[in-house]
Scaffold this motif. Structure first.
Motif, mmCIF file in Angstrom:
data_model
loop_
_atom_site.group_PDB
_atom_site.id
_atom_site.type_symbol
_atom_site.label_atom_id
_atom_site.label_comp_id
_atom_site.label_asym_id
_atom_site.label_seq_id
_atom_site.Cartn_x
_atom_site.Cartn_y
_atom_site.Cartn_z
ATOM 1 N N UNK A 91 0.813 -1.140 -0.083
ATOM 2 C CA UNK A 91 0.253 0.540 -0.440
ATOM 3 C C UNK A 91 1.114 1.767 0.191
ATOM 4 N N UNK A 92 1.980 1.414 0.495
ATOM 5 C CA UNK A 92 2.588 2.121 0.517
ATOM 6 C C UNK A 92 2.860 2.659 -0.774
ATOM 7 N N UNK A 93 3.192 1.468 -1.415
ATOM 8 C CA UNK A 93 4.253 1.573 -2.590
ATOM 9 C C UNK A 93 2.613 2.234 -3.250
ATOM 10 N N UNK A 117 -2.425 -8.615 15.340
ATOM 11 C CA UNK A 117 -2.608 -7.125 16.272
ATOM 12 C C UNK A 117 -0.245 -6.464 16.082
ATOM 13 N N UNK A 118 -0.349 -7.484 15.687
ATOM 14 C CA UNK A 118 1.295 -7.520 15.324
ATOM 15 C C UNK A 118 1.490 -6.163 13.799
ATOM 16 N N UNK A 123 1.653 -2.014 10.036
ATOM 17 C CA UNK A 123 1.514 -1.173 9.027
ATOM 18 C C UNK A 123 1.061 0.223 9.707
ATOM 19 N N UNK A 124 0.726 0.327 11.089
ATOM 20 C CA UNK A 124 0.633 1.987 11.023
ATOM 21 C C UNK A 124 1.835 2.412 11.251
ATOM 22 N N UNK A 125 2.939 2.230 11.016
ATOM 23 C CA UNK A 125 4.066 3.075 11.218
ATOM 24 C C UNK A 125 4.026 3.041 10.010
ATOM 25 N N UNK A 126 4.419 2.332 8.241
ATOM 26 C CA UNK A 126 4.663 2.514 7.348
ATOM 27 C C UNK A 126 3.446 2.541 6.523
ATOM 28 N N UNK A 127 3.020 3.336 7.436
ATOM 29 C CA UNK A 127 1.583 3.850 6.750
ATOM 30 C C UNK A 127 1.028 5.403 7.896
ATOM 31 N N UNK A 128 2.299 5.525 7.887
ATOM 32 C CA UNK A 128 1.861 6.731 9.088
ATOM 33 C C UNK A 128 1.735 8.320 8.167
ATOM 34 N N UNK A 129 0.861 9.263 8.208
ATOM 35 C CA UNK A 129 0.592 10.272 7.731
ATOM 36 C C UNK A 129 -0.755 9.738 6.514
#
Length: 351
Positions: A91-93, A117-118, A123-129
């Motif tokens: 999703x980030x890409x 949950x892990x 995902x929250x870190x990768x897609x922050x913003x």
């Protein structure tokens, strides 16, 4: 208590488990399941998916969904979703590529369907913003135009296995032998859901059924039929399932499926015919099934690889081959697209 202890106790109390129940316990037990206790991806994990191999995969997925948004008149509010997003890499890409299309990201609400949950934390870190929101199931996604990708999601849904007998179908089950987990067969019985498979199977053949696949597909396709959108389903399998395809992977190597419950990834090949039928029943349209390599070539992966190779060197060529070559992921993995009546199919696919 280990997951093996839990399974043995459950079988002693209630009898043998279907393969689907065994897979569900192994993968999603709340405290001992594979996906609920770890990040399984990458070199330190148990398997690697296409988005982890190269940014090209997610970028082209994003551009294909962006083209579908343009083809359908640029709806002002859409749900951009992924089923089983892993670390959020795909999703980030995709979002980076979609940002080049004016107005698209402003229209998009980002939703991720994730049980772990892990992985949600990753995902929250990768897609922050990008303000991601999470749903437990596809059925919980908002009712809106839906632009969705599911890469290696359906292969992780638990399957039941049946062996054809002279007088019906015998279900393969997980029971106990001398106190240890062991495979066995239930008695022969009719299986109405497999009546259509009598024409293309012989006695002794194994056929798999995935009870969760059709409801998930109906939830996705129903939203697309009602509101518009598009979906790209990428997974390994074929048009119709045949044979025992359940496999376990640990540290990137196959292991016996009963040896390390909760410590190995369990998957099965996807029966794309079932997914297509579920989509059609909602009124959505589906494309022809295409090999992943052909799909990516149609989207221009060769040109993207050439551009990236200027600074990426030989690693780009290696990734390109792994994603597209018939002896690698190019033919094993297939792509099925969904789209609403009256709209063109997603880019890279044929009606």
């Amino acid at each position: 208590m280990s997951l093996t202890d839990h399974l043995v106790a459950r079988i002693r109390a209630s009898g043998p488990l279907s393969m689907a129940d065994y897979m569900a316990e192994c993968l999603l037990h709340p405290t001992l399941g594979y996906y609920t206790t770890r990040d399984p991806l990458g070199a330190a994990g148990d398997f690697t998916t296409a988005p982890e191999i190269s940014q090209m995969f997610g970028e082209l997925i994003g551009l294909a969904l962006a083209q579908a948004w343009l083809d359908q008149g640029r709806p002002a509010r859409i749900v951009l979703a992924e089923l089983g997003p892993g670390r959020g890499t795909l999703m980030a890409d995709a979002l980076r590529a979609m940002a080049r299309v004016p107005g698209l990201l402003a229209a998009a609400e980002l939703w991720l369907v994730e049980a772990s949950p892990t992985l949600r934390a990753r995902q929250a870190q990768t897609l922050a913003g990008h303000a991601p929101q999470w749903a437990d199931t596809a059925e919980a996604l908002p009712e809106a135009p839906l632009f969705l990708v599911a890469n290696e999601f359906f292969d992780a849904l638990p399957v039941r296995q049946f062996r054809r007998a002279a007088d019906g179908w015998c279900e393969l089950r997980v029971g106990l032998e001398d106190g240890r987990l062991a495979l066995g067969l239930a008695g022969a019985a009719p299986q109405p859901a497999l009546a259509h498979r009598l024409e293309d199977t012989r006695e002794g053949d194994i056929v798999e059924l995935c009870p969760a696949a059709a409801p998930v597909m109906a939830a996705i396709a129903g939203r697309i039929a009602r509101h518009g959108g598009a979906a790209l389903i990428v997974d390994y399998g074929d048009w119709r399932s045949l044979g025992d395809t359940v496999q376990a992977l640990k540290a990137h190597q196959p292991v016996p499926i009963l040896d390390t419950p909760g410590e190995a990834d369990l998957t099965a090949h996807v029966d794309f015919e079932v997914l297509a039928q579920a989509a059609t029943a909602t009124g959505a349209k589906h494309t022809r099934l295409a090999p992943q390599g052909l799909f990516l070539d149609r989207l221009g992966i060769a040109q993207r690889a050439e551009a990236l190779a200027v600074r990426g060197g030989p690693a780009v060529a290696t990734a390109y081959r792994r994603l597209t070559h018939t002896e690698e992921m190019g033919n094993l993995f297939k792509v099925l697209g969904l789209y609403p009546p009256g709209a063109p199919p997603p880019a890279g696919l044929e009606p």
